[in-house]
Design an enzyme around this catalytic site. Structure first.
Site, PDB file in Angstrom:
ATOM      1  N   CYS A   1      32.989  33.732  41.750  1.00 44.84           N
ATOM      2  CA  CYS A   1      34.987  34.099  42.113  1.00 44.84           C
ATOM      3  C   CYS A   1      35.270  32.002  41.505  1.00 44.84           C
ATOM      4  O   CYS A   1      34.827  32.132  40.989  1.00 44.84           O
ATOM      5  CB  CYS A   1      34.692  34.152  43.574  1.00 44.84           C
ATOM      6  SG  CYS A   1      33.914  33.374  45.256  1.00 44.84           S
TER       7      CYS A   1
ATOM      8  N   HIS B   1      43.458  30.085  48.601  1.00 50.31           N
ATOM      9  CA  HIS B   1      42.376  31.249  48.533  1.00 50.31           C
ATOM     10  C   HIS B   1      42.745  32.568  49.153  1.00 50.31           C
ATOM     11  O   HIS B   1      42.685  32.114  50.249  1.00 50.31           O
ATOM     12  CB  HIS B   1      40.640  30.936  48.416  1.00 50.31           C
ATOM     13  CG  HIS B   1      39.948  30.986  48.671  1.00 50.31           C
ATOM     14  ND1 HIS B   1      39.568  33.151  49.043  1.00 50.31           N
ATOM     15  CD2 HIS B   1      38.999  31.680  47.423  1.00 50.31           C
ATOM     16  CE1 HIS B   1      38.640  33.803  48.360  1.00 50.31           C
ATOM     17  NE2 HIS B   1      38.222  33.095  47.290  1.00 50.31           N
TER      18      HIS B   1
ATOM     19  N   HIS C   1      43.301  36.510  43.437  1.00 44.66           N
ATOM     20  CA  HIS C   1      43.392  36.132  45.466  1.00 44.66           C
ATOM     21  C   HIS C   1      42.684  35.586  44.969  1.00 44.66           C
ATOM     22  O   HIS C   1      43.034  34.297  45.858  1.00 44.66           O
ATOM     23  CB  HIS C   1      42.196  37.070  44.779  1.00 44.66           C
ATOM     24  CG  HIS C   1      40.507  35.665  44.838  1.00 44.66           C
ATOM     25  ND1 HIS C   1      39.931  36.117  43.468  1.00 44.66           N
ATOM     26  CD2 HIS C   1      39.265  35.528  45.501  1.00 44.66           C
ATOM     27  CE1 HIS C   1      38.915  35.197  43.666  1.00 44.66           C
ATOM     28  NE2 HIS C   1      38.734  34.910  45.339  1.00 44.66           N
TER      29      HIS C   1
END
Length: 636
Positions: free
Chosen positions: A405, A560, A545
């Site tokens: 991520c 985040h 995101h």
């Protein structure tokens, strides 16, 4: 030069894979078989556009990251080249040569310019968008050169064809050899046109092919030698390449080579085979040209008269069997040549370690050592980190999958207990989270994507860590950043509307244990994220995101949105800025559908992390209450 040619050969594998089916459609649709024009036209569409297919395929193959932008540049470059040459001289036909040259140039230009930065007023045309532009400019220059030079080259080969036809068996041999050697340049069509459709006269019919079908008893001597090569020789060469392939690659190349071998036998279309090794192993292609020459001479001396309407494959052989002279001798000659091709190809490939399909280096840019591992240098920073991480995680056999991520590696392993947390931190990790026996998260930072990509590549072909330069220091160290902001008491503009939380309250231990750094969190009340600083955007994660910022004061900030929102793959998020863009306080960065995503993730609590604070600086909120957008947050 050999390495460069091998890169061309590898790049050609993708377009070559399309040719066998096209060849079958083209042949089956001919009037002497099924006589279905639309099938023939469908198959011919591939061959008619082979240059553009080569331009796209080679450009993508040459590009460092195989990006489609290189293919687009290759296509545009070929259109510019072919149109420019035709405008100067309509007699010029570059054929496959134009596609190959364009593809190579476009790929090389992509590698040179795909990261170019232009002035702000031209920034839109920077990066990958610049590659088609510079490729077009290069092709204009090349078109001008070819437009004046190539007609002379074509005329010289036309004169050569006339001379060869008068030399008997030696002329047939010379024709066969030049026909193959000129194939990569597309000039074989010049000689073919003369031999097939112009030379000789029989009741008004001209050319070997036309006279053969008019039952000229002297026609076919310059055609018959192709049958043993196309029906037997080149298919046998494919079998030799399969037998000589590396064991772990044999299965992968067998399907391709068997398919194109059958195509050559049945239809006489040999380009898929020849392009598969002509650049990878030029020596073999030279030998193939000599063997073709010998076959042409042998069939001429044996007095074999056989012709074809399409090409020298089994279909034409049996269709024209009754009007040919001594066709059975072609079968005998073909079997002999099949044996010769197999023995010669297999022996030379093994003895000289030639790079035929299935024997290419796994990565032409990295040298292999005697242990079979790849050497890496101090320039490969992320490759070194990835190699160390693979070792620290228990080795290749313990890692099942790698994902990432914004800041962390998300790993599936056989046994998480085999992972060495201390070693991972020593080699660059900010923290390690063992979720269960099968899942581990390694916190790396905003460069995680580069480490993840390198790990994925190395899991296919491991690096030898003993070759890592001792000068490359990859241990985790504090960031060398000077902050002019007074962090003793920071007035910070809130990027979201919601309830303020201390970082320890975030339901994710990577953030709550401050593995990524100091900060705070907001439980959002709506889905708008604005810039809390004046500065620039340093990163926008592909799944939208998370975003990284750098203030004018040198403060690095990571916002985040939510926990595990990477799994939404961008669904529900909209980004309004791009990397490198300058922003001011209050600019909208991201919007998200709060109602849509909150039920799909563990939490929408949004950490705001200062990723480059000195180790002696800590964040404590003066207030933990609801804040509005742009509201000043007092931080001690």
């Amino acid at each position: 030069m050999l390495g460069f040619l091998q890169r061309i050969g590898k790049a050609l594998m993708l377009p070559i894979a399309t040719l066998p089916a096209a060849a079958l459609l083209l042949r089956l649709g001919q009037p002497d078989l099924l006589n279905i024009p639309f099938i023939a036209s469908a198959g011919n569409a591939i061959f008619a556009n082979l240059p553009i297919i080569f331009a796209i395929g080679i450009a993508i193959g040459f590009a460092k990251d195989n990006n489609g932008a290189a293919g687009l540049a290759g296509a545009i470059g070929y259109f510019v080249l072919s149109a420019g040459v035709q405008a100067l001289n309509k007699e010029v036909n570059l054929d496959a040569l134009g596609g190959i040259v364009t593809g190579v140039i476009a790929g090389l230009l992509y590698n040179r310019f795909h990261t170019i930065k232009l002035p702000d007023w031209l920034a839109f045309f920077g990066g990958r968008r610049f590659v088609p532009i510079i490729t077009s400019a290069a092709m204009i220059v090349l078109a001008f050169i070819f437009g004046f030079v190539w007609p002379g080259v074509q005329h010289a080969f036309a004169l050569l064809g006339t001379w060869m036809y008068d030399l008997g068996a030696f002329g047939a041999a010379l024709y066969g050899m030049l026909n193959r050697l000129l194939l990569p340049l597309g000039l074989h069509h010049v000689i073919n046109t003369l031999i097939w459709f112009q030379f000789g006269d029989y009741h008004g019919a001209h050319g070997e092919i036309t006279r053969f079908f008019k039952h000229d008893p002297s026609a076919g001597l310059f055609l018959s030698g192709y049958f043993p090569i196309m029906m037997f020789g080149l298919p046998a060469a494919c079998l030799a390449m399969i037998a000589a392939a590396k064991p772990h690659k044999r299965k992968a190349v067998s399907g391709m080579l068997i398919g194109i071998a059958f195509t050559s036998f049945l239809t006489g279309v040999t380009e898929p085979i020849e392009y598969s090794f002509m650049f990878l192993s030029p020596l073999l292609y030279g030998i193939h040209a000599l063997l073709t020459a010998s076959s042409m001479a042998v069939s001429y001396l044996l007095g074999i008269h056989a012709g074809f309407g399409f090409s020298a494959g089994a279909i034409d052989f049996f269709l024209n069997f009754r009007i040919a002279q001594k066709p059975i001798l072609l079968i005998v000659q073909g079997l002999i040549y099949g044996g010769i091709y197999f023995i010669v190809f297999y022996s030379l490939i093994k003895r000289l370690h030639l790079k035929t399909p299935g024997r290419e280096d796994d990565d032409d840019t990295i040298e292999n050592n005697q242990n079979g591992f790849k050497k890496i240098t101090s320039d490969d920073k992320y490759a070194v980190i990835a190699a160390q991480f693979i070792q620290d995680l228990g080795g290749v056999s313990n890692i099942t999958s790698v994902d990432n991520c914004t800041t962390r590696l998300r790993l599936t392993v056989q046994d998480s207990q085999l992972a060495d947390e201390h070693a991972l931190k020593k080699h660059g990790a900010h923290g390690v989270v063992k979720l269960n026996k099968k899942n581990i998260q390694v916190i790396v930072g905003t460069n995680v994507e580069f480490v993840a990509d390198s790990m994925k590549n190395q899991l296919k072909s491991p690096f030898d860590l003993s070759q890592v330069s001792a000068n490359l220091d990859i241990e985790n160290k504090p960031s060398n950043v000077t902050l002019t902001t007074n962090l003793g008491h920071l007035a910070f503009s809130s990027p979201l509307k919601g309830n303020l939380l201390n970082l320890e309250e975030v339901p994710d231990q990577v953030f709550s244990q401050k593995m990524m750094g100091e900060g705070f969190a907001i439980d959002p009340k709506d889905g708008i994220v604005i810039s809390p600083i004046n500065g620039k955007v340093t990163s926008v994660f592909p799944t939208k995101h998370a975003i990284g910022l750098l203030s004018d004061d040198g403060l690095e900030i990571l916002i985040h949105i939510g926990i595990d929102t990477v799994n939404l793959k961008g669904e529900g998020f909209t980004v309004y800025v791009k990397e490198g863009e300058y922003i001011t306080k209050g600019d909208i960065l991201i919007t998200f559908n709060l109602d849509e995503i909150k039920d799909k993730v563990p939490s929408v609590i949004t950490p705001i992390i200062f990723t480059n604070l000195p180790e002696n600086k800590h964040i404590t909120l003066e207030q933990t209450e609801e804040v509005d957008l742009k509201e000043i947050i007092q931080i001690m």
